[in-house]
Design an enzyme around this catalytic site. Structure first.
Site, PDB file in Angstrom:
ATOM      1  N   HIS A 210       0.681  -1.286  -0.078  1.00  0.00           N
ATOM      2  CA  HIS A 210       0.073  -0.144   0.030  1.00  0.00           C
ATOM      3  C   HIS A 210       0.905   1.328   0.009  1.00  0.00           C
ATOM      4  O   HIS A 210       0.126   2.191  -0.164  1.00  0.00           O
ATOM      5  CB  HIS A 210      -1.105   0.073   1.377  1.00  0.00           C
TER       6      HIS A 210
HETATM    7  C1  UD1 Z   1      -2.141   5.613   5.490  1.00  0.00           C
HETATM    8  C2  UD1 Z   1      -0.953   6.207   6.018  1.00  0.00           C
HETATM    9  C3  UD1 Z   1       0.480   5.157   5.987  1.00  0.00           C
HETATM   10  C4  UD1 Z   1      -0.360   4.009   6.584  1.00  0.00           C
HETATM   11  C5  UD1 Z   1      -1.501   3.343   6.171  1.00  0.00           C
HETATM   12  C6  UD1 Z   1      -2.001   2.178   6.901  1.00  0.00           C
HETATM   13  C7  UD1 Z   1      -0.415   8.618   5.603  1.00  0.00           C
HETATM   14  C8  UD1 Z   1       0.511   9.619   4.958  1.00  0.00           C
HETATM   15  N1  UD1 Z   1      -0.365   7.386   5.056  1.00  0.00           N
HETATM   16  O1  UD1 Z   1      -1.789   5.333   4.219  1.00  0.00           O
HETATM   17  O2  UD1 Z   1       1.513   5.602   6.659  1.00  0.00           O
HETATM   18  O3  UD1 Z   1       0.878   2.906   6.521  1.00  0.00           O
HETATM   19  O4  UD1 Z   1      -2.443   4.373   6.329  1.00  0.00           O
HETATM   20  O5  UD1 Z   1      -2.998   1.589   6.106  1.00  0.00           O
HETATM   21  O6  UD1 Z   1      -1.171   8.937   6.668  1.00  0.00           O
HETATM   22  N2  UD1 Z   1      -9.094   4.691   0.898  1.00  0.00           N
HETATM   23  C9  UD1 Z   1     -10.124   3.917   0.921  1.00  0.00           C
HETATM   24  N3  UD1 Z   1     -10.901   3.479   2.026  1.00  0.00           N
HETATM   25  C10 UD1 Z   1     -10.418   3.990   2.975  1.00  0.00           C
HETATM   26  C11 UD1 Z   1      -9.354   4.535   3.314  1.00  0.00           C
HETATM   27  C12 UD1 Z   1      -8.722   4.889   2.229  1.00  0.00           C
HETATM   28  O7  UD1 Z   1     -10.858   3.631  -0.274  1.00  0.00           O
HETATM   29  O8  UD1 Z   1     -11.029   3.436   4.233  1.00  0.00           O
HETATM   30  C13 UD1 Z   1      -8.477   4.791  -0.288  1.00  0.00           C
HETATM   31  C14 UD1 Z   1      -8.766   6.224  -0.719  1.00  0.00           C
HETATM   32  O9  UD1 Z   1      -8.710   6.218  -2.267  1.00  0.00           O
HETATM   33  C15 UD1 Z   1      -7.438   7.028  -0.328  1.00  0.00           C
HETATM   34  C16 UD1 Z   1      -6.483   5.832  -0.411  1.00  0.00           C
HETATM   35  O10 UD1 Z   1      -6.924   4.811   0.054  1.00  0.00           O
HETATM   36  O11 UD1 Z   1      -7.158   8.108  -1.172  1.00  0.00           O
HETATM   37  C17 UD1 Z   1      -5.228   6.169   0.401  1.00  0.00           C
HETATM   38  O12 UD1 Z   1      -5.753   6.418   1.923  1.00  0.00           O
HETATM   39  P1  UD1 Z   1      -4.707   7.335   2.662  1.00  0.00           P
HETATM   40  O13 UD1 Z   1      -5.353   7.300   4.293  1.00  0.00           O
HETATM   41  O14 UD1 Z   1      -4.825   8.660   2.281  1.00  0.00           O
HETATM   42  O15 UD1 Z   1      -3.458   6.715   2.813  1.00  0.00           O
HETATM   43  P2  UD1 Z   1      -2.970   5.180   3.214  1.00  0.00           P
HETATM   44  O16 UD1 Z   1      -2.110   4.702   1.792  1.00  0.00           O
HETATM   45  O17 UD1 Z   1      -4.231   4.200   3.613  1.00  0.00           O
HETATM   46  N1  UDP Z   2      -3.748  -5.699   8.651  1.00  0.00           N
HETATM   47  C1  UDP Z   2      -4.961  -6.488   8.868  1.00  0.00           C
HETATM   48  N2  UDP Z   2      -5.666  -6.818   7.766  1.00  0.00           N
HETATM   49  C2  UDP Z   2      -5.044  -6.547   6.713  1.00  0.00           C
HETATM   50  C3  UDP Z   2      -3.875  -5.989   6.507  1.00  0.00           C
HETATM   51  C4  UDP Z   2      -3.116  -5.742   7.660  1.00  0.00           C
HETATM   52  O1  UDP Z   2      -5.406  -6.535  10.293  1.00  0.00           O
HETATM   53  O2  UDP Z   2      -5.632  -7.053   5.767  1.00  0.00           O
HETATM   54  C5  UDP Z   2      -2.949  -5.316  10.056  1.00  0.00           C
HETATM   55  C6  UDP Z   2      -1.428  -5.848  10.264  1.00  0.00           C
HETATM   56  O3  UDP Z   2      -1.453  -7.324  10.809  1.00  0.00           O
HETATM   57  C7  UDP Z   2      -0.817  -4.914  10.939  1.00  0.00           C
HETATM   58  C8  UDP Z   2      -1.433  -3.608  10.535  1.00  0.00           C
HETATM   59  O4  UDP Z   2      -2.575  -3.852  10.001  1.00  0.00           O
HETATM   60  O5  UDP Z   2      -1.218  -5.066  12.368  1.00  0.00           O
HETATM   61  C9  UDP Z   2      -0.442  -2.629   9.674  1.00  0.00           C
HETATM   62  O6  UDP Z   2      -1.259  -2.040   8.928  1.00  0.00           O
HETATM   63  P1  UDP Z   2      -0.916  -1.240   7.451  1.00  0.00           P
HETATM   64  O7  UDP Z   2      -0.021  -2.423   6.771  1.00  0.00           O
HETATM   65  O8  UDP Z   2      -2.092  -0.910   6.866  1.00  0.00           O
HETATM   66  O9  UDP Z   2      -0.142  -0.033   7.977  1.00  0.00           O
HETATM   67  P2  UDP Z   2       1.439   0.256   8.125  1.00  0.00           P
HETATM   68  O10 UDP Z   2       2.060  -0.814   9.461  1.00  0.00           O
HETATM   69  O11 UDP Z   2       2.488  -0.121   7.002  1.00  0.00           O
HETATM   70  O12 UDP Z   2       1.610   1.549   8.785  1.00  0.00           O
END
Ligand code: UD1
Ligand code: UDP
Length: 363
Positions: A210
Protein backbone atom coordinates in the site's frame (compact mmCIF):
# COMPACT_ATOMS: atom_id res chain seq x y z
CA UNK A 1 -6.06 11.88 34.72
CA UNK A 2 -7.60 12.44 31.28
CA UNK A 3 -6.09 11.29 28.01
CA UNK A 4 -7.32 12.24 24.57
CA UNK A 5 -6.27 9.58 22.03
CA UNK A 6 -6.21 10.43 18.33
CA UNK A 7 -6.39 7.55 15.85
CA UNK A 8 -7.43 7.37 12.22
CA UNK A 9 -5.65 4.64 10.26
CA UNK A 10 -5.79 0.84 10.50
CA UNK A 11 -2.48 0.23 12.33
CA UNK A 12 -3.41 2.85 14.92
CA UNK A 13 -6.57 1.03 15.95
CA UNK A 14 -4.46 -2.08 16.54
CA UNK A 15 -1.78 -0.20 18.51
CA UNK A 16 -4.39 1.62 20.59
CA UNK A 17 -6.03 -1.67 21.63
CA UNK A 18 -3.60 -2.77 24.35
CA UNK A 19 -2.86 0.80 25.42
CA UNK A 20 -6.55 1.56 25.98
CA UNK A 21 -6.80 -1.51 28.19
CA UNK A 22 -3.72 -0.44 30.18
CA UNK A 23 -5.02 3.12 30.59
CA UNK A 24 -8.31 1.79 31.90
CA UNK A 25 -6.50 -0.56 34.31
CA UNK A 26 -4.47 2.41 35.61
CA UNK A 27 -7.65 4.42 36.28
CA UNK A 28 -7.01 6.91 33.47
CA UNK A 29 -10.06 8.30 31.68
CA UNK A 30 -9.56 8.02 27.93
CA UNK A 31 -11.52 9.69 25.14
CA UNK A 32 -10.87 8.40 21.64
CA UNK A 33 -11.14 10.65 18.60
CA UNK A 34 -11.16 8.94 15.20
CA UNK A 35 -10.13 11.35 12.46
CA UNK A 36 -11.92 9.26 9.83
CA UNK A 37 -8.77 8.85 7.70
CA UNK A 38 -9.74 5.20 7.18
CA UNK A 39 -13.48 4.65 6.85
CA UNK A 40 -14.23 1.41 4.97
CA UNK A 41 -15.67 -1.10 7.44
CA UNK A 42 -12.78 -3.49 6.65
CA UNK A 43 -10.24 -0.73 7.39
CA UNK A 44 -11.85 0.64 10.55
CA UNK A 45 -15.01 -0.78 12.16
CA UNK A 46 -13.77 -4.38 12.16
CA UNK A 47 -10.93 -3.44 14.52
CA UNK A 48 -13.19 -1.69 17.02
CA UNK A 49 -15.45 -4.76 17.00
CA UNK A 50 -12.66 -7.33 17.29
CA UNK A 51 -10.30 -5.65 19.71
CA UNK A 52 -12.92 -4.65 22.26
CA UNK A 53 -12.05 -0.96 21.91
CA UNK A 54 -15.57 0.40 22.20
CA UNK A 55 -16.81 2.97 19.70
CA UNK A 56 -14.70 6.12 19.35
CA UNK A 57 -16.14 9.12 21.24
CA UNK A 58 -15.97 11.22 18.06
CA UNK A 59 -15.46 10.51 14.40
CA UNK A 60 -14.32 13.57 12.45
CA UNK A 61 -14.94 11.89 9.08
CA UNK A 62 -11.99 13.63 7.44
CA UNK A 63 -11.79 10.96 4.73
CA UNK A 64 -9.38 10.83 1.82
CA UNK A 65 -7.73 13.55 -0.26
CA UNK A 66 -4.37 15.07 -1.01
CA UNK A 67 -2.06 15.40 1.97
CA UNK A 68 -3.02 19.06 2.41
CA UNK A 69 -6.76 18.47 2.05
CA UNK A 70 -6.81 15.50 4.38
CA UNK A 71 -4.54 16.98 7.05
CA UNK A 72 -6.33 20.33 6.95
CA UNK A 73 -9.76 18.73 7.48
CA UNK A 74 -8.39 16.77 10.42
CA UNK A 75 -6.76 19.86 11.90
CA UNK A 76 -9.99 21.84 11.87
CA UNK A 77 -11.93 18.95 13.42
CA UNK A 78 -9.28 18.18 16.03
CA UNK A 79 -8.84 21.78 17.12
CA UNK A 80 -12.59 22.15 17.54
CA UNK A 81 -12.81 18.88 19.46
CA UNK A 82 -9.90 19.69 21.75
CA UNK A 83 -11.38 23.11 22.51
CA UNK A 84 -14.76 21.55 23.26
CA UNK A 85 -13.20 19.04 25.62
CA UNK A 86 -11.35 21.86 27.37
CA UNK A 87 -14.48 24.01 27.73
CA UNK A 88 -16.47 21.06 29.07
CA UNK A 89 -13.84 20.71 31.80
CA UNK A 90 -12.46 17.60 30.20
CA UNK A 91 -9.18 19.26 29.29
CA UNK A 92 -6.82 16.39 28.47
CA UNK A 93 -3.69 16.03 30.56
CA UNK A 94 -2.18 14.24 27.58
CA UNK A 95 -2.91 13.96 23.88
CA UNK A 96 -1.82 10.45 22.91
CA UNK A 97 -0.66 9.88 19.33
CA UNK A 98 0.49 6.79 17.43
CA UNK A 99 2.93 6.26 14.61
CA UNK A 100 3.43 8.43 11.56
CA UNK A 101 0.23 8.99 9.61
CA UNK A 102 -1.43 12.24 8.63
CA UNK A 103 -3.77 11.70 11.61
CA UNK A 104 -0.72 11.69 13.89
CA UNK A 105 0.60 14.91 12.37
CA UNK A 106 -2.76 16.67 12.58
CA UNK A 107 -3.10 15.60 16.22
CA UNK A 108 0.34 16.99 17.03
CA UNK A 109 -0.23 20.32 15.29
CA UNK A 110 -3.66 20.87 16.82
CA UNK A 111 -2.56 19.91 20.35
CA UNK A 112 0.68 21.88 20.35
CA UNK A 113 -1.03 25.12 19.26
CA UNK A 114 -3.46 24.66 22.16
CA UNK A 115 -0.54 23.96 24.53
CA UNK A 116 -1.80 20.46 25.28
CA UNK A 117 1.11 18.10 26.07
CA UNK A 118 1.67 15.33 23.54
CA UNK A 119 2.79 11.75 24.16
CA UNK A 120 3.99 9.93 21.05
CA UNK A 121 3.88 6.15 20.83
CA UNK A 122 6.43 4.77 18.32
CA UNK A 123 8.73 7.75 18.67
CA UNK A 124 12.21 7.84 17.16
CA UNK A 125 11.67 5.64 14.11
CA UNK A 126 13.45 6.90 11.03
CA UNK A 127 13.80 5.68 7.45
CA UNK A 128 16.06 8.67 6.65
CA UNK A 129 14.07 9.05 3.45
CA UNK A 130 12.28 12.40 3.32
CA UNK A 131 10.44 11.37 0.14
CA UNK A 132 8.16 9.35 2.41
CA UNK A 133 5.28 11.39 3.87
CA UNK A 134 5.53 9.23 7.00
CA UNK A 135 9.13 10.32 7.61
CA UNK A 136 8.09 13.98 7.57
CA UNK A 137 5.23 13.22 9.94
CA UNK A 138 7.49 11.33 12.37
CA UNK A 139 10.15 14.01 12.57
CA UNK A 140 7.58 16.76 13.15
CA UNK A 141 5.54 14.82 15.70
CA UNK A 142 8.63 13.84 17.69
CA UNK A 143 9.74 17.49 17.76
CA UNK A 144 6.39 18.55 19.21
CA UNK A 145 6.04 15.74 21.78
CA UNK A 146 6.68 16.05 25.50
CA UNK A 147 6.94 12.30 26.01
CA UNK A 148 8.59 10.11 23.42
CA UNK A 149 7.78 6.42 23.81
CA UNK A 150 10.42 4.61 21.77
CA UNK A 151 9.76 1.00 20.71
CA UNK A 152 13.43 -0.02 20.48
CA UNK A 153 17.00 0.93 21.38
CA UNK A 154 17.59 1.97 17.75
CA UNK A 155 14.72 4.48 18.03
CA UNK A 156 16.30 5.91 21.19
CA UNK A 157 19.61 6.26 19.32
CA UNK A 158 17.91 8.02 16.41
CA UNK A 159 16.45 10.57 18.80
CA UNK A 160 19.80 11.03 20.57
CA UNK A 161 21.43 11.69 17.18
CA UNK A 162 18.94 14.54 16.74
CA UNK A 163 19.83 15.92 20.18
CA UNK A 164 16.72 14.54 21.91
CA UNK A 165 17.49 12.54 25.06
CA UNK A 166 16.98 12.50 28.81
CA UNK A 167 13.75 11.94 30.69
CA UNK A 168 11.63 13.02 27.69
CA UNK A 169 12.56 9.77 25.94
CA UNK A 170 11.58 6.36 27.30
CA UNK A 171 12.23 2.97 25.70
CA UNK A 172 9.03 1.15 26.55
CA UNK A 173 8.99 -1.52 23.83
CA UNK A 174 6.57 -1.89 20.98
CA UNK A 175 2.84 -1.90 21.61
CA UNK A 176 2.37 -4.22 18.61
CA UNK A 177 4.13 -6.93 20.63
CA UNK A 178 1.56 -6.32 23.37
CA UNK A 179 -1.25 -6.55 20.82
CA UNK A 180 0.06 -9.78 19.39
CA UNK A 181 0.52 -11.45 22.76
CA UNK A 182 -2.84 -10.21 23.97
CA UNK A 183 -4.93 -11.14 20.93
CA UNK A 184 -3.08 -14.26 19.75
CA UNK A 185 -5.24 -16.73 21.65
CA UNK A 186 -8.40 -14.89 20.62
CA UNK A 187 -7.23 -15.15 17.00
CA UNK A 188 -6.69 -18.91 17.31
CA UNK A 189 -10.07 -19.38 18.96
CA UNK A 190 -12.13 -17.21 16.62
CA UNK A 191 -10.52 -17.04 13.19
CA UNK A 192 -11.50 -19.61 10.57
CA UNK A 193 -9.54 -17.97 7.76
CA UNK A 194 -7.15 -20.87 7.12
CA UNK A 195 -10.03 -23.34 6.76
CA UNK A 196 -12.17 -21.02 4.69
CA UNK A 197 -9.33 -20.42 2.21
CA UNK A 198 -8.21 -24.08 2.42
CA UNK A 199 -4.69 -22.95 3.31
CA UNK A 200 -2.01 -25.38 4.43
CA UNK A 201 0.23 -23.70 7.04
CA UNK A 202 3.74 -23.04 5.74
CA UNK A 203 2.72 -23.36 2.10
CA UNK A 204 1.77 -19.86 0.91
CA UNK A 205 3.02 -16.32 0.44
CA UNK A 206 1.11 -13.54 2.21
CA UNK A 207 1.20 -10.25 0.31
CA UNK A 208 0.20 -6.72 1.32
CA UNK A 209 1.14 -3.56 -0.57
CA UNK A 210 0.00 0.00 0.00
CA UNK A 211 2.96 2.40 0.13
CA UNK A 212 2.49 5.39 -2.16
CA UNK A 213 6.08 4.88 -3.40
CA UNK A 214 4.92 1.52 -4.84
CA UNK A 215 1.25 1.96 -5.73
CA UNK A 216 1.68 5.42 -7.27
CA UNK A 217 4.86 4.69 -9.25
CA UNK A 218 3.79 2.87 -12.45
CA UNK A 219 7.16 1.17 -12.95
CA UNK A 220 7.51 -0.16 -9.41
CA UNK A 221 3.87 -1.19 -9.40
CA UNK A 222 4.24 -3.09 -12.69
CA UNK A 223 7.34 -4.86 -11.35
CA UNK A 224 5.51 -5.83 -8.19
CA UNK A 225 2.40 -7.05 -9.97
CA UNK A 226 4.29 -9.17 -12.47
CA UNK A 227 6.54 -10.44 -9.67
CA UNK A 228 3.49 -11.50 -7.66
CA UNK A 229 1.94 -13.11 -10.76
CA UNK A 230 5.11 -15.15 -11.31
CA UNK A 231 5.22 -16.24 -7.67
CA UNK A 232 1.56 -17.30 -7.97
CA UNK A 233 2.44 -19.65 -10.82
CA UNK A 234 4.30 -21.85 -8.31
CA UNK A 235 2.82 -21.00 -4.93
CA UNK A 236 -0.47 -20.00 -3.37
CA UNK A 237 -0.41 -16.22 -2.87
CA UNK A 238 -2.87 -14.69 -0.39
CA UNK A 239 -3.32 -10.95 -0.86
CA UNK A 240 -5.76 -8.90 1.23
CA UNK A 241 -5.85 -5.76 -0.89
CA UNK A 242 -5.51 -2.33 0.76
CA UNK A 243 -7.80 0.24 -0.89
CA UNK A 244 -4.81 2.19 -2.19
CA UNK A 245 -3.84 -0.83 -4.30
CA UNK A 246 -7.43 -1.70 -5.25
CA UNK A 247 -7.66 0.62 -8.25
CA UNK A 248 -4.34 -0.55 -9.65
CA UNK A 249 -5.49 -4.15 -9.46
CA UNK A 250 -8.81 -3.49 -11.21
CA UNK A 251 -6.96 -2.57 -14.39
CA UNK A 252 -4.29 -5.25 -14.03
CA UNK A 253 -4.61 -7.83 -16.77
CA UNK A 254 -2.90 -10.47 -14.60
CA UNK A 255 -5.49 -10.31 -11.79
CA UNK A 256 -7.11 -13.66 -11.25
CA UNK A 257 -5.06 -15.42 -13.96
CA UNK A 258 -2.21 -17.15 -12.12
CA UNK A 259 -3.51 -20.32 -10.55
CA UNK A 260 -2.35 -19.56 -7.03
CA UNK A 261 -3.48 -15.95 -6.67
CA UNK A 262 -6.15 -15.29 -4.01
CA UNK A 263 -7.12 -11.62 -3.98
CA UNK A 264 -9.47 -10.49 -1.23
CA UNK A 265 -10.78 -7.51 0.72
CA UNK A 266 -8.65 -6.43 3.72
CA UNK A 267 -9.18 -8.81 6.63
CA UNK A 268 -9.54 -8.12 10.36
CA UNK A 269 -6.66 -8.32 12.82
CA UNK A 270 -7.54 -11.78 14.12
CA UNK A 271 -7.61 -13.29 10.62
CA UNK A 272 -4.45 -11.39 9.72
CA UNK A 273 -2.66 -12.74 12.78
CA UNK A 274 -3.34 -16.32 11.70
CA UNK A 275 -2.53 -15.62 8.05
CA UNK A 276 0.83 -14.13 9.07
CA UNK A 277 1.74 -16.80 11.61
CA UNK A 278 1.07 -19.60 9.09
CA UNK A 279 2.68 -18.05 5.99
CA UNK A 280 5.86 -19.45 4.44
CA UNK A 281 6.94 -15.94 3.42
CA UNK A 282 5.47 -12.47 3.82
CA UNK A 283 5.94 -10.01 0.96
CA UNK A 284 4.98 -6.50 2.02
CA UNK A 285 5.72 -2.81 2.19
CA UNK A 286 3.82 -2.43 5.47
CA UNK A 287 5.72 -1.33 8.56
CA UNK A 288 3.54 -3.26 10.98
CA UNK A 289 3.51 -6.46 8.98
CA UNK A 290 7.31 -6.62 8.68
CA UNK A 291 7.46 -6.61 12.44
CA UNK A 292 4.63 -9.09 12.92
CA UNK A 293 6.32 -11.53 10.52
CA UNK A 294 9.45 -11.20 12.64
CA UNK A 295 7.49 -11.80 15.84
CA UNK A 296 5.94 -14.93 14.33
CA UNK A 297 9.40 -16.03 13.05
CA UNK A 298 8.21 -15.96 9.45
CA UNK A 299 10.71 -14.70 6.84
CA UNK A 300 9.75 -11.40 5.24
CA UNK A 301 10.59 -9.64 1.99
CA UNK A 302 10.12 -5.89 2.21
CA UNK A 303 9.44 -4.20 -1.11
CA UNK A 304 11.04 -0.91 -0.14
CA UNK A 305 14.40 0.86 -0.33
CA UNK A 306 14.65 1.21 3.44
CA UNK A 307 13.01 0.11 6.65
CA UNK A 308 12.54 1.69 10.04
CA UNK A 309 12.51 -1.77 11.60
CA UNK A 310 16.23 -2.33 11.08
CA UNK A 311 16.50 -5.10 13.69
CA UNK A 312 14.33 -7.41 11.58
CA UNK A 313 16.93 -7.17 8.79
CA UNK A 314 19.95 -7.31 11.12
CA UNK A 315 18.63 -10.49 12.74
CA UNK A 316 18.13 -12.09 9.34
CA UNK A 317 14.34 -12.42 9.22
CA UNK A 318 13.69 -9.60 6.77
CA UNK A 319 15.30 -8.64 3.47
CA UNK A 320 14.87 -5.45 1.50
CA UNK A 321 13.87 -5.93 -2.14
CA UNK A 322 13.14 -2.59 -3.77
CA UNK A 323 10.90 -3.50 -6.73
CA UNK A 324 13.31 -2.39 -9.44
CA UNK A 325 12.41 -5.49 -11.48
CA UNK A 326 9.92 -8.35 -11.25
CA UNK A 327 12.81 -10.83 -11.16
CA UNK A 328 14.25 -9.12 -8.05
CA UNK A 329 10.95 -9.61 -6.21
CA UNK A 330 10.62 -13.25 -7.25
CA UNK A 331 14.24 -14.03 -6.33
CA UNK A 332 13.88 -12.41 -2.92
CA UNK A 333 10.77 -14.46 -2.13
CA UNK A 334 12.38 -17.70 -3.29
CA UNK A 335 15.50 -16.92 -1.20
CA UNK A 336 13.40 -16.14 1.85
CA UNK A 337 11.38 -19.37 1.60
CA UNK A 338 12.56 -21.72 4.37
CA UNK A 339 15.16 -19.26 5.67
CA UNK A 340 15.50 -18.38 9.33
CA UNK A 341 17.30 -15.74 11.37
CA UNK A 342 18.66 -15.18 14.82
CA UNK A 343 16.34 -15.13 17.81
CA UNK A 344 16.16 -11.72 19.42
CA UNK A 345 13.74 -9.52 21.31
CA UNK A 346 14.47 -5.96 20.18
CA UNK A 347 10.88 -4.76 20.59
CA UNK A 348 10.33 -5.45 24.26
CA UNK A 349 8.47 -7.97 26.34
CA UNK A 350 4.84 -7.13 25.67
CA UNK A 351 4.48 -4.72 28.60
CA UNK A 352 4.87 -1.50 26.59
CA UNK A 353 1.25 -0.44 27.15
CA UNK A 354 1.55 -0.74 30.93
CA UNK A 355 4.78 1.29 30.91
CA UNK A 356 3.08 3.98 28.84
CA UNK A 357 0.16 4.24 31.27
CA UNK A 358 2.54 4.39 34.26
CA UNK A 359 4.69 7.00 32.61
CA UNK A 360 1.72 9.22 31.76
CA UNK A 361 0.63 9.08 35.41
CA UNK A 362 4.15 9.78 36.68
CA UNK A 363 4.75 12.86 34.54
C1 UD1 B 1 -2.02 5.65 5.45
C2 UD1 B 1 -0.73 6.21 6.05
C3 UD1 B 1 0.35 5.17 6.00
C4 UD1 B 1 -0.10 3.88 6.68
C5 UD1 B 1 -1.43 3.41 6.10
C6 UD1 B 1 -1.93 2.25 6.89
C7 UD1 B 1 -0.42 8.63 5.70
C8 UD1 B 1 0.33 9.66 4.93
N1 UD1 B 1 -0.27 7.37 5.26
O1 UD1 B 1 -1.77 5.34 4.11
O2 UD1 B 1 1.49 5.65 6.69
O3 UD1 B 1 0.88 2.91 6.46
O4 UD1 B 1 -2.38 4.48 6.18
O5 UD1 B 1 -2.84 1.49 6.19
O6 UD1 B 1 -1.11 8.94 6.62
N2 UD1 B 1 -9.14 4.51 0.93
C9 UD1 B 1 -10.35 3.90 0.86
N3 UD1 B 1 -10.97 3.54 2.02
C10 UD1 B 1 -10.45 3.78 3.24
C11 UD1 B 1 -9.21 4.42 3.31
C12 UD1 B 1 -8.56 4.78 2.15
O7 UD1 B 1 -10.88 3.67 -0.23
O8 UD1 B 1 -11.07 3.41 4.26
C13 UD1 B 1 -8.43 4.86 -0.33
C14 UD1 B 1 -8.68 6.25 -0.82
O9 UD1 B 1 -8.72 6.21 -2.22
C15 UD1 B 1 -7.44 6.99 -0.38
C16 UD1 B 1 -6.36 5.93 -0.44
O10 UD1 B 1 -7.02 4.74 -0.10
O11 UD1 B 1 -7.14 8.10 -1.19
C17 UD1 B 1 -5.21 6.18 0.51
O12 UD1 B 1 -5.67 6.36 1.84
P1 UD1 B 1 -4.85 7.29 2.87
O13 UD1 B 1 -5.46 7.22 4.20
O14 UD1 B 1 -4.65 8.66 2.29
O15 UD1 B 1 -3.42 6.66 2.88
P2 UD1 B 1 -2.96 5.16 3.08
O16 UD1 B 1 -2.32 4.71 1.82
O17 UD1 B 1 -4.06 4.36 3.64
N1 UDP C 1 -3.62 -5.82 8.82
C1 UDP C 1 -4.91 -6.33 8.98
N2 UDP C 1 -5.62 -6.70 7.87
C2 UDP C 1 -5.11 -6.62 6.61
C3 UDP C 1 -3.80 -6.11 6.46
C4 UDP C 1 -3.09 -5.71 7.57
O1 UDP C 1 -5.39 -6.42 10.11
O2 UDP C 1 -5.82 -6.98 5.66
C5 UDP C 1 -2.87 -5.41 10.00
C6 UDP C 1 -1.49 -5.99 10.12
O3 UDP C 1 -1.55 -7.27 10.73
C7 UDP C 1 -0.79 -4.95 10.99
C8 UDP C 1 -1.43 -3.65 10.53
O4 UDP C 1 -2.64 -4.02 9.90
O5 UDP C 1 -1.12 -5.14 12.36
C9 UDP C 1 -0.52 -2.95 9.59
O6 UDP C 1 -1.22 -1.93 8.98
P1 UDP C 1 -0.83 -1.35 7.55
O7 UDP C 1 -0.04 -2.34 6.79
O8 UDP C 1 -2.08 -0.85 6.95
O9 UDP C 1 0.03 -0.07 7.94
P2 UDP C 1 1.55 0.19 8.34
O10 UDP C 1 1.91 -0.72 9.45
O11 UDP C 1 2.38 0.01 7.12
O12 UDP C 1 1.55 1.63 8.74
Amino acid sequence: MKVLTVVGARPQFIKAGPVSLALRAAGIVESVVHTGQHYDAAMSQVFFDELGLGAPDRNLEAGSGTHAEQTARMLVGLERTMLEYTMLEHQPDWVLLYGDTNSTLAGALAASKLCLPIAHVEAGLRSFDRRMPEEINRVLVDTLSARLFAPSAAAVRNLAAEGVSGARVEEVGDVMVDALLFYRERAKARSRILESLALVPGSYVLVTLHRAENTDDPERLANLLSGVARIAENHVVVWPVHPRARKALQTWPGAGQPAGLRLMEPVGYLDMTLLTASAAVVLTDSGGLQKEAFLHRVPCVTARDSTEWVETVELGWNRLAPPRSAARVVEAVEAAWGSTGEIGQPYGDGAAARRIAESLLRY
